[in-house]
Motif scaffolding. Structure first.
Motif, mmCIF file in Angstrom:
data_model
loop_
_atom_site.group_PDB
_atom_site.id
_atom_site.type_symbol
_atom_site.label_atom_id
_atom_site.label_comp_id
_atom_site.label_asym_id
_atom_site.label_seq_id
_atom_site.Cartn_x
_atom_site.Cartn_y
_atom_site.Cartn_z
ATOM 1 N N GLY A 16 0.822 -1.209 0.000
ATOM 2 C CA GLY A 16 0.000 0.000 0.000
ATOM 3 C C GLY A 16 0.849 1.250 0.000
ATOM 4 O O GLY A 16 0.546 2.225 -0.690
ATOM 5 N N GLU A 17 1.929 1.210 0.762
ATOM 6 C CA GLU A 17 2.824 2.360 0.846
ATOM 7 C C GLU A 17 3.456 2.667 -0.516
ATOM 8 O O GLU A 17 3.545 3.830 -0.917
ATOM 9 C CB GLU A 17 3.923 2.073 1.883
ATOM 10 N N PHE A 19 2.280 1.887 -3.480
ATOM 11 C CA PHE A 19 1.243 2.356 -4.395
ATOM 12 C C PHE A 19 0.918 3.831 -4.136
ATOM 13 O O PHE A 19 0.826 4.628 -5.071
ATOM 14 C CB PHE A 19 -0.022 1.496 -4.261
ATOM 15 N N ILE A 20 0.787 4.205 -2.880
ATOM 16 C CA ILE A 20 0.489 5.592 -2.530
ATOM 17 C C ILE A 20 1.645 6.510 -2.932
ATOM 18 O O ILE A 20 1.448 7.595 -3.465
ATOM 19 C CB ILE A 20 0.159 5.720 -1.032
ATOM 20 N N PHE A 21 2.879 6.060 -2.711
ATOM 21 C CA PHE A 21 4.046 6.844 -3.104
ATOM 22 C C PHE A 21 4.042 7.100 -4.610
ATOM 23 O O PHE A 21 4.243 8.229 -5.070
ATOM 24 C CB PHE A 21 5.340 6.116 -2.704
ATOM 25 N N ASN A 23 1.486 6.989 -6.663
ATOM 26 C CA ASN A 23 0.349 7.844 -6.997
ATOM 27 C C ASN A 23 0.662 9.314 -6.703
ATOM 28 O O ASN A 23 0.385 10.186 -7.521
ATOM 29 C CB ASN A 23 -0.885 7.386 -6.211
ATOM 30 N N ARG A 24 1.256 9.598 -5.554
ATOM 31 C CA ARG A 24 1.617 10.980 -5.209
ATOM 32 C C ARG A 24 2.655 11.536 -6.169
ATOM 33 O O ARG A 24 2.595 12.703 -6.562
ATOM 34 C CB ARG A 24 2.134 11.042 -3.777
#
Length: 102
Positions: A16-17, A19-21, A23-24
């Motif tokens: 998850g980390e 993927f979020i990185f 995306n940002r």
């Protein structure tokens, strides 16, 4: 985390980390691109003799005379009976738009 490594990694294998990185990072890149001014605006086209008449605010016979005069030939693409006119270039060639050469 390195973006190149994450880009080559399948999404289903990311944490998850990660993927979020990623995306940002993509959102930040998108913001940088939208802030920059657009250098080349979209071209505007008019079609046919009627389009030339509307562009110059004249009658159809006058639009025919403008086309036949050859003054806006560089702005015209004609394939058979289909006429496509680059509106900005036609106005510049006719001397109706500032910034163009006469």
């Amino acid at each position: 985390m390195e973006v190149k490594n994450l880009l080559s990694k399948p999404v289903w294998q990311m944490t998850g980390e990660e993927f979020i990185f990623l995306n940002r990072h993509a959102l930040q890149e998108n913001e940088v691109r939208t802030v920059q001014p657009v250098a080349d605006k979209e071209k505007k086209y008019v079609y046919g003799i009627g389009g030339i008449a509307r562009l110059f605010g004249c009658s159809i016979p006058t639009a025919n005379r403008i086309k036949k005069s050859g003054r806006i030939d560089r702005a015209i693409t004609q394939i058979g009976r289909k006429i496509i006119v680059d509106a900005d270039m036609a106005l510049e060639l006719a001397g109706r738009k500032s910034g163009g050469r006469r």
